[in-house]
Structures are given as C-alpha cells and as structure tokens.
Design an enzyme around this catalytic site. Structure first.
Site, mmCIF file in Angstrom:
data_model
loop_
_atom_site.group_PDB
_atom_site.id
_atom_site.type_symbol
_atom_site.label_atom_id
_atom_site.label_comp_id
_atom_site.label_asym_id
_atom_site.label_seq_id
_atom_site.Cartn_x
_atom_site.Cartn_y
_atom_site.Cartn_z
ATOM 1 N N GLU A 1 -9.636 -1.443 5.322
ATOM 2 C CA GLU A 1 -10.308 -1.038 6.554
ATOM 3 C C GLU A 1 -11.590 -1.836 6.760
ATOM 4 O O GLU A 1 -12.087 -2.475 5.811
ATOM 5 C CB GLU A 1 -10.630 0.458 6.457
ATOM 6 C CG GLU A 1 -9.387 1.342 6.377
ATOM 7 C CD GLU A 1 -8.648 1.458 7.699
ATOM 8 O OE1 GLU A 1 -8.576 0.474 8.459
ATOM 9 O OE2 GLU A 1 -8.133 2.556 7.981
ATOM 10 N N HIS B 1 -7.171 -4.667 10.410
ATOM 11 C CA HIS B 1 -7.042 -4.529 8.950
ATOM 12 C C HIS B 1 -5.755 -5.166 8.430
ATOM 13 O O HIS B 1 -4.780 -5.316 9.144
ATOM 14 C CB HIS B 1 -7.174 -3.070 8.491
ATOM 15 C CG HIS B 1 -6.023 -2.174 8.823
ATOM 16 N ND1 HIS B 1 -6.153 -0.808 8.953
ATOM 17 C CD2 HIS B 1 -4.708 -2.420 9.048
ATOM 18 C CE1 HIS B 1 -4.985 -0.282 9.221
ATOM 19 N NE2 HIS B 1 -4.090 -1.232 9.287
ATOM 20 N N ASN C 1 -7.118 -2.459 14.468
ATOM 21 C CA ASN C 1 -8.540 -2.723 14.185
ATOM 22 C C ASN C 1 -8.729 -3.970 13.307
ATOM 23 O O ASN C 1 -9.813 -4.223 12.798
ATOM 24 C CB ASN C 1 -9.208 -1.501 13.526
ATOM 25 C CG ASN C 1 -8.668 -1.211 12.130
ATOM 26 O OD1 ASN C 1 -7.752 -1.883 11.659
ATOM 27 N ND2 ASN C 1 -9.230 -0.222 11.462
ATOM 28 N N ASP D 1 0.816 -1.214 0.000
ATOM 29 C CA ASP D 1 0.000 0.000 0.000
ATOM 30 C C ASP D 1 0.848 1.261 0.000
ATOM 31 O O ASP D 1 2.068 1.206 0.181
ATOM 32 C CB ASP D 1 -0.964 -0.007 1.205
ATOM 33 C CG ASP D 1 -0.285 -0.417 2.520
ATOM 34 O OD1 ASP D 1 0.950 -0.510 2.557
ATOM 35 O OD2 ASP D 1 -1.015 -0.635 3.500
HETATM 36 C C1 GLP Z 1 -0.474 0.308 8.597
HETATM 37 C C2 GLP Z 1 -0.135 -0.529 7.358
HETATM 38 C C3 GLP Z 1 -0.362 -2.001 7.622
HETATM 39 C C4 GLP Z 1 0.325 -2.407 8.913
HETATM 40 C C5 GLP Z 1 -0.259 -1.622 10.057
HETATM 41 C C6 GLP Z 1 0.337 -1.996 11.408
HETATM 42 O O1 GLP Z 1 -1.825 0.532 8.732
HETATM 43 N N1 GLP Z 1 -0.894 -0.117 6.228
HETATM 44 O O2 GLP Z 1 0.139 -2.750 6.518
HETATM 45 O O3 GLP Z 1 0.164 -3.793 9.123
HETATM 46 O O4 GLP Z 1 0.021 -0.250 9.806
HETATM 47 O O5 GLP Z 1 1.520 -1.290 11.635
HETATM 48 P P1 GLP Z 1 2.519 -1.575 12.816
HETATM 49 O O6 GLP Z 1 3.310 -2.750 12.403
HETATM 50 O O7 GLP Z 1 3.341 -0.328 12.918
HETATM 51 O O8 GLP Z 1 1.696 -1.815 14.016
#
Ligand code: GLP
Length: 256
Positions: free
Chosen positions: A143, A138, A136, A67
C-alpha cells in the site's frame, strides 16, 4: 521497459499467454510468480486451455503467489489460495508441492514471512513475476507508503483497497484488515516482471506508474527501476498516458 498497448482485454490476455507459454516451453521447471485479482483471469483461462490442448506441461513448474489475506483459511471462497486453485491450479497438472502461497492463518506471521522468502531463494528465485496494479497504484498489497526495499511481511490494507475489494466480500466491513504480501524488494528480485492493467479505473495509476516520479506512495513506480519490466495495457488503461509509448514499434529487441 517495454510497454505494449492493446485494443482490448482479450488481445492483452492473448499476448500475456504467449509470453508465459513461451517461458514454460523453454524452461519447463521455471519459477512463476502469480497474482490474483480479475486482471490475470484471461491469462489463467488461456493457460488452462493451453494445457488442455496439450501445449503446456506444468509438472515441473514452481509457483509463488504475491499475497494472501490475514485471517482467511485456504478454504475461504475469497482467500487467494482458493482463488488460485479455483481459477488455475486445479485445472492443470501442477504438482501441489510446487505451489506456494502465504498462509494467512499462521500464528507467527514474521517467522512465516521469513520462511516464504527462504522458499523463493531455495527455488532459485522467480523467473517471471506476473503483476496487476491496484487503482491506488499498489503492487500486491504494498500500500502507499510501503518501503521500496520491503520484504514479505504483514501490511494493513488502506481504506481505498478495502473499498475496491468490497465487491468480492459483499461489504467493505467484511474485507480483512491485513494481508501478508511479498515486499517491493522481493518483487524486484524477480528476473522479469510482467504487469497487466486493463480498464479506465486503472488509467491514473498506470500514468503514475510509467510517467510519474518513483515514490513509495505509488509502489508500482518501482517498475521503472527493473531491468526487464514488460507492461501490457489495454487502450482504456493507457488512456491517460501523455507520452505515446506505442508510436514506435514494440519489438522484443527494443526490450527494456
Ligand atoms: C488486489 C491484489 C493485487 C491486484 C489488485 C488489482 O489488491 N492484491 O495483486 O493487482 O487487487 O486487482 P484487479 O485485477 O481485480 O483490479
């Protein structure tokens, strides 16, 4: 599904490294799906170290990221493009033309998303997709409410996600409102999934993912339908699981 639980983040990252390094050695031209966020950083650090020790050659590896924020140029310090170069790509011998990330600055997002899907197809599909999970539940930026059959497209970020990511931007207001993300359908076509979760803040989402009903409201629950989903958790992320996924011995032959 194979769920493995580790005492801490470092041992989890070490295991993730073993899995990714083994694939790169067995298939030097493999197609890797990369994720951003803090969770895969321990893995990326180890991939850089493995390269420096001469254990890994990335020259034929092809990559696709999940993404990117809409409206951030690749040079922006919070763009996922910048994140990947900063934390991994600039330190290894990856061929820049083998690196793919969605571009959040394009005029026609729909055309760009179709093109991105086409690039994945042309590369022969993703061999191993690395994933984190949002608090959440995702995956990437799919989302709550995202279609479980979705493809790469633009999504509006939820308030919860903008709040969770505000730490990188200084304030919630500064977090972009939209992102381009691979869809759940796109992610599910990867031959293998490797999902990493660490810390207590992920415990509820992890429980919903592994033990809850499959639901578009928690996109990560879709991993229950993948044939080769491998989930690595640290003890804190696993702390709300009701079923003891680890009371048997997890061996590769148990897989999936
Ligand atoms: C963002 C990314 C996700 C990732 C999430 C969790 O929302 N788009 O791909 O898994 O963050 O991030 P973290 O690993 O910093 O908790």
């Amino acid at each position: 599904m194979l769920v493995e639980i580790f005492p801490d983040y470092e041992t989890l990252s070490e295991r993730a490294y073993e899995i990714v390094a083994t694939l790169i050695r067995r298939k030097p031209n493999c197609v890797l799906g990369f994720a951003t966020g803090s969770t895969p950083l321990g893995l990326y650090r180890r991939l850089v170290e493995g390269y420096r020790r001469g254990e890994l050659d990335f020259s034929k590896v092809v990559t696709f990221n999940l993404d990117e924020y809409v409206g951030l140029p690749p040079s922006h310090p919070q763009s996922y493009h910048h994140f990947m170069w900063e934390n991994l790509f600039q330190h290894i011998n990856i061929n820049p033309s083998n690196v793919h990330l969605p571009n959040g600055m394009v005029d026609d997002i729909e055309v760009h998303c179709d093109w991105y899907e086409e690039q994945i197809r042309r590369a022969g599909g993703i061999d191993l997709q690395i994933l984190g999970i949002g608090p959440n539940g995702h995956l990437a930026f799919n989302e709550p409410g995202s279609s479980l059959g979705s493809r790469t497209r633009i999504k509006t970020l939820s308030q919860a996600t903008r709040r969770a990511n505000a730490r990188f931007f200084g304030s919630e207001e500064a977090v972009p409102r939209h992102a381009i993300t691979m869809g759940i359908g796109t992610i599910m076509e990867a031959r293998r999934l490797l999902l990493l979760a660490s810390g207590r803040a992920k415990a509820r989402a992890v429980r919903a993912m592994l033990e809850g009903p499959i639901s578009a409201m928690v996109s990560a629950t879709i991993v229950q339908l993948h044939r080769y989903a491998h989930v690595l958790l640290d003890a804190e992320a696993a702390s709300e699981l009701a079923y003891n996924h680890h009371d048997g011995i997890s061996e590769p032959f148990d897989v999936h």
